[in-house]
Enzyme design. Structure first.
Site, PDB file in Angstrom:
ATOM      1  N   PRO A  43       0.825  -1.206   0.000  1.00  0.00           N
ATOM      2  CA  PRO A  43       0.000   0.000   0.000  1.00  0.00           C
ATOM      3  C   PRO A  43       0.862   1.261   0.000  1.00  0.00           C
ATOM      4  O   PRO A  43       1.678   1.455   0.890  1.00  0.00           O
ATOM      5  CB  PRO A  43      -0.798  -0.108   1.298  1.00  0.00           C
ATOM      6  CG  PRO A  43      -0.508  -1.463   1.860  1.00  0.00           C
ATOM      7  CD  PRO A  43       0.755  -1.920   1.261  1.00  0.00           C
ATOM      8  N   GLU A  44       0.690   2.062  -1.027  1.00  0.00           N
ATOM      9  CA  GLU A  44       1.296   3.388  -1.057  1.00  0.00           C
ATOM     10  C   GLU A  44       0.142   4.385  -0.913  1.00  0.00           C
ATOM     11  O   GLU A  44      -0.969   3.988  -0.562  1.00  0.00           O
ATOM     12  CB  GLU A  44       2.077   3.586  -2.368  1.00  0.00           C
ATOM     13  CG  GLU A  44       3.126   2.476  -2.572  1.00  0.00           C
ATOM     14  CD  GLU A  44       3.939   2.606  -3.840  1.00  0.00           C
ATOM     15  OE1 GLU A  44       4.164   3.742  -4.279  1.00  0.00           O
ATOM     16  OE2 GLU A  44       4.352   1.583  -4.387  1.00  0.00           O
ATOM     17  N   ARG A  69       2.614 -10.201   6.539  1.00  0.00           N
ATOM     18  CA  ARG A  69       4.041  -9.979   6.809  1.00  0.00           C
ATOM     19  C   ARG A  69       4.317  -9.181   8.075  1.00  0.00           C
ATOM     20  O   ARG A  69       5.458  -9.020   8.469  1.00  0.00           O
ATOM     21  CB  ARG A  69       4.710  -9.328   5.600  1.00  0.00           C
ATOM     22  CG  ARG A  69       5.182 -10.386   4.616  1.00  0.00           C
ATOM     23  CD  ARG A  69       5.536  -9.805   3.277  1.00  0.00           C
ATOM     24  NE  ARG A  69       4.419  -9.980   2.357  1.00  0.00           N
ATOM     25  CZ  ARG A  69       4.485  -9.712   1.056  1.00  0.00           C
ATOM     26  NH1 ARG A  69       5.587  -9.251   0.534  1.00  0.00           N
ATOM     27  NH2 ARG A  69       3.449  -9.909   0.292  1.00  0.00           N
ATOM     28  N   ARG A  89      22.745  16.683  -2.877  1.00  0.00           N
ATOM     29  CA  ARG A  89      22.512  15.256  -2.603  1.00  0.00           C
ATOM     30  C   ARG A  89      23.024  14.403  -3.758  1.00  0.00           C
ATOM     31  O   ARG A  89      22.768  14.705  -4.918  1.00  0.00           O
ATOM     32  CB  ARG A  89      21.020  14.997  -2.381  1.00  0.00           C
ATOM     33  CG  ARG A  89      20.362  15.908  -1.344  1.00  0.00           C
ATOM     34  CD  ARG A  89      20.808  15.607   0.054  1.00  0.00           C
ATOM     35  NE  ARG A  89      20.503  14.233   0.449  1.00  0.00           N
ATOM     36  CZ  ARG A  89      19.335  13.839   0.946  1.00  0.00           C
ATOM     37  NH1 ARG A  89      18.363  14.696   1.080  1.00  0.00           N
ATOM     38  NH2 ARG A  89      19.155  12.591   1.305  1.00  0.00           N
TER      39      ARG A  89
END
Length: 269
Positions: free
Chosen positions: A2-3, A110, A152
């Site tokens: 799930p995002e 999980r 970055r």
DNA sequence: AGTTAACCCTGAGAGC
DNA sequence: TGCTCTCAGGGTTAAC
């Protein structure tokens, strides 16, 4: 997995069914989730009405009259209403018992998900405090990404999946957004122009909105609050491999930050 | 300080 | 058929 779209689909499905209902208690069959589910959960929630179901990133906040429950579905979690007589399966770890006898059931094979009670302002919770902006909200745009990426060197895909950069983006939608924006996922975050970040922000917003409209992506086991799958898997351009929808060339797989990454070497630079 | 790797966990699928 | 191996990955923490 799930995002944001899957969590938002869950929220939209359940919110009208839960708001105004009163909790009787809770059954915790397996407290060993990402964090231990507190032993006194049932007593803590008993008698309280649910006032709202909100979302922050991939977290759900179940608001109660006094306090709230912070829920995360991890990789394999789902939430749904289960009837009073429905037997619990092996991975049905927590039931929140509602006044009518039915239950809000957390299933998570999980066990990477979590259920944490709290009170006060949830935004101050340690799990929420450092989160970046909502990708569908007003504080998120290409300039935000560009500023945060200065200096970055990590891959832009890892940068995009970091919840301090922007929330709600997991492996599937990071792949899709980068493909739609024509950006190679392994390019250093600090070496992408402001213009291209604007394109990426727009692509991310578009893919997330389309996925929410389709009820999320069901690859294996995601279901919404009513047990139904989402249909955005049909619209995935790169995730899972195959041929590039644009040029027809073979998609390639890389590993970035231990995650499977799909790209079209011709269309993404 | 930024970046990377390990870790938690189970089920599905591949290969033998 | 049944075993072993690999992979899936969100988010936190430890180590480089």
């Amino acid at each position: 997995m799930p995002e944001l779209p899957e969590v938002e689909t869950t929220r939209r499905g359940l919110a009208p069914l839960l708001t105004g209902r009163r909790l009787r208690g809770a059954t915790v069959r397996e407290p060993r989730l990402r964090y231990p589910v507190p032993a006194g959960l049932g007593e803590q929630v008993a008698g309280q009405a649910i006032t709202a179901l909100e979302r922050r990133g991939k977290y759900l906040i179940l608001r109660l009259e006094a306090g709230w429950l912070l829920l995360h579905l991890g990789m394999s979690g789902s939430l749904r209403l289960a009837g009073a007589a429905e037997p619990a399966g092996r991975h049905d770890h927590v039931d929140l018992e509602l006044d009518g006898g039915d239950r809000l059931r957390l299933t998570d094979p999980r066990r990477f998900g979590s259920l944490l009670p709290g009170a006060g302002d949830p935004a101050e919770h340690p799990r929420l405090r450092a989160l970046g902006p909502e990708p569908l909200g007003p504080a998120f745009d290409g300039d935000h990404l560009y500023r945060r990426a200065r200096g970055r060197r990590l891959a832009v895909k890892a940068f995009l999946m970091d919840a301090r950069t922007v929330v709600g983006v997991g492996n599937i939608y990071a792949n899709e957004a980068l493909y739609r924006a024509g950006i190679r996922p392994d390019r250093a975050a600090g070496r992408i122009s402001r213009q291209r970040y604007r394109r990426l922000a727009a692509a991310l917003r578009a893919v997330l909105e389309a996925a929410v409209a389709a009820g999320g992506t069901t690859l294996r086991d995601f279901t919404d609050g009513a047990g139904q799958p989402g249909y955005f898997a049909l619209e995935l351009a790169v995730y899972g491999g195959g041929a590039c929808p644009s040029c027809g060339g073979a998609l390639r797989r890389l590993r970035i930050a231990q995650r499977s990454t799909w790209l079209c070497p011709r269309c993404q630079r």
